[in-house]
Design an enzyme around this catalytic site. Structure first.
Site, PDB file in Angstrom:
ATOM      1  N   CYS A  86       0.810  -1.251   0.012  1.00 42.32           N
ATOM      2  CA  CYS A  86       0.068   0.049  -0.047  1.00 42.32           C
ATOM      3  C   CYS A  86       0.984   1.301  -0.050  1.00 42.32           C
ATOM      4  CB  CYS A  86      -0.904  -0.050   1.138  1.00 42.32           C
ATOM      5  SG  CYS A  86      -2.335   1.102   1.137  1.00 42.32           S
ATOM      6  N   HIS A 203      -3.534  -5.641   0.888  1.00 54.05           N
ATOM      7  CA  HIS A 203      -2.995  -5.709   2.359  1.00 54.05           C
ATOM      8  C   HIS A 203      -3.026  -7.277   2.926  1.00 54.05           C
ATOM      9  CE1 HIS A 203      -2.454  -1.717   3.680  1.00 54.05           C
ATOM     10  NE2 HIS A 203      -3.534  -1.411   3.179  1.00 54.05           N
ATOM     11  N   GLU A 205      -1.349  -8.519   5.348  1.00 57.50           N
ATOM     12  CA  GLU A 205      -1.195  -8.747   6.563  1.00 57.50           C
ATOM     13  C   GLU A 205      -2.547  -8.747   7.264  1.00 57.50           C
ATOM     14  OE1 GLU A 205      -0.734  -5.993   5.020  1.00 57.50           O
ATOM     15  OE2 GLU A 205      -1.132  -4.320   6.054  1.00 57.50           O
TER      16      GLU A 205
END
Lengths: 235, 92
Positions: A86, A203, A205
Site C-alpha cells: 500500500c 494488504h 497482513e
C-alpha cells in the site's frame, strides 16, 4: 529469518505486520524507525501501509528522504528483499526502486474492500508457495492506488513479466469490472526486474488469520519464510 | 543576497487521467456552466528563497521541482520567480 518493518510517522499497518510475523508466522520481527539507518541484519524489509508524513505533497514523496530509506535503497540494490504494501508501494515508486506511480483512484473514493488477485508470477520468493493462475482474496484500503506508467514503461513491464498480481473476478478473469481503482492493465502489484523488490496495493497482513476473515495473505508471508529458510540453510 | 518568491504550479500530465478534474467539471456543469470543456486540478506551491540573482534562484527552484516538488512520471511543472521587496514585506 528476520523481518524488518519500517515505521514512518503516520504509518499504521506496522503492528499488523508485526503481529502476523511474530504470532502467526513465528518469525523474528524488528521495527525500524525512520530516523535509523541500521537495518539490524533483517533478511526482508517491509514498508507497510499508512500515511507516511501525512501523505503531504504526494503519497510516499517525503518518506523517501528518511535516513532509513537510504539504507533500504542500498539493501535493495544489493539484492535484499524489500516488500512495499500500500503506502509502501507508493514509497517504492517515489524512490525509483519500482517504475510508474500511484495516482488517485478513478472513482475518487477511498476503497476499503476485499478484492481478488490473479497471481501472474509464482517463481518469486514472495509467491513461491503459490501456483501461477491462483486467485487470492485480499483486502485493499486506499485512495491513491491507481497504477500509472507511460506507454513505453508499461510495455516494458509487461514484456519483462514484472506484473505479479492483477485485480480479477473470483473466477480469475481479469476484466475491467474487477478493477477497483482504474489501474492500467488491472495492475495490483509489480516487482523490479531482479525480482527482489515487490510493491502491491492490497494488504496481505490483514488476511493472515482465519479469525480475521481469510488466510490468503499468509501464503505470501509463508512463501518468504520458506524460501529464505532454504537460502539460509544452503548458505 | 536577494529575496525571491517562486510560484510553482504542478499539474497532472495530459496523458494522466485526472478524476478530480472530471468531478469538478461535472459539478460546474450541474451548476449551469455548460460551456466548461475541461478542468484540470493541480497544486500551487509558493517558495520564498534568497539567491545571488534571478538566474541562480531559477536554477535552485528548478532543482527543487526535479527532486521533490513534482513527480515527473505523472506531473508537469512550471514556475515563475519574482524579486521581493524586503522593506515592503517588513512593513506589512
Amino acid at each position: 529469518m528476520k523481518f524488518g518493518v519500517v515505521v514512518f510517522p503516520g504509518t499504521w499497518s506496522d503492528r499488523d505486520c508485526g503481529q502476523v510475523i511474530e504470532q502467526v508466522l513465528g518469525a523474528e520481527v524488528r521495527f525500524l524507525w525512520h530516523k535509523d539507518r541500521d537495518l539490524q541484519g533483517c533478511d526482508c524489509v517491509i514498508l507497510p501501509g499508512g500515511f507516511s508524513y501525512g501523505d503531504h505533497l504526494r503519497c510516499g514523496a517525503l518518506a523517501r528522504f528518511s535516513p532509513v530509506m537510504e539504507s533500504v535503497v542500498t539493501f535493495a540494490e544489493h539484492g535484499g528483499l524489500v516488500w512495499g504494501i500500500c503506502n509502501g508501494f507508493q514509497v517504492l515508486c517515489e524512490t525509483g526502486l519500482l517504475p510508474g506511480a500511484l495516482i488517485r483512484n478513478d472513482v475518487c473514493e477511498f476503497r476499503c474492500e476485499p478484492v481478488h488477485l490473479f497471481v501472474e508470477r509464482a517463481d518469486l520468493i514472495y509467491t513461491a508457495n503459490l501456483d501461477r493462475g491462483a486467485v487470492l482474496e485480499v483486502p485493499i484500503s486506499h485512495g491513491e492506488g491507481n497504477y500509472f506508467a507511460d506507454a513505453a514503461t508499461l510495455s516494458q513491464i509487461e514484456q519483462n513479466g514484472q506484473v505479479v498480481f492483477r485485480y480479477c473476478q473470483p473466477d480469475g478473469l481479469v476484466v475491467p469490472a474487477a478493477n477497483p481503482n482504474g489501474s492500467l492493465h488491472n495492475i495490483a502489484g509489480i516487482v523490479n526486474e531482479a525480482g527482489n523488490v515487490l510493491g502491491m496495493m492490497p494488504h496481505p497482513e490483514r488476511c493472515a488469520e482465519a479469525e480475521l476473515g481469510g488466510e490468503d495473505g499468509l501464503k505470501l508471508f509463508n512463501s518468504v519464510l520458506d524460501s529464505m529458510r532454504e537460502v539460509l540453510v544452503a548458505s | 543576497m536577494v529575496n525571491y518568491l517562486a510560484t510553482v504550479v504542478v499539474t497532472l500530465k495530459q496523458v494522466v487521467n485526472d478524476p478530480q478534474g472530471l468531478t469538478v467539471r461535472s459539478g460546474l456543469r450541474q451548476l449551469g456552466f455548460e460551456e466548461v470543456d475541461e478542468v484540470r486540478v493541480g497544486k500551487h506551491i509558493e517558495v520564498r528563497l534568497s539567491a545571488e540573482n534571478e538566474k541562480a534562484a531559477r536554477a535552485r527552484v528548478s532543482e527543487m521541482c526535479r527532486k521533490l516538488l513534482a513527480n515527473h512520471v505523472i506531473e508537469d511543472v512550471r514556475f515563475q520567480v519574482e524579486q521581493q521587496d524586503a522593506q515592503v514585506g517588513a512593513s506589512r
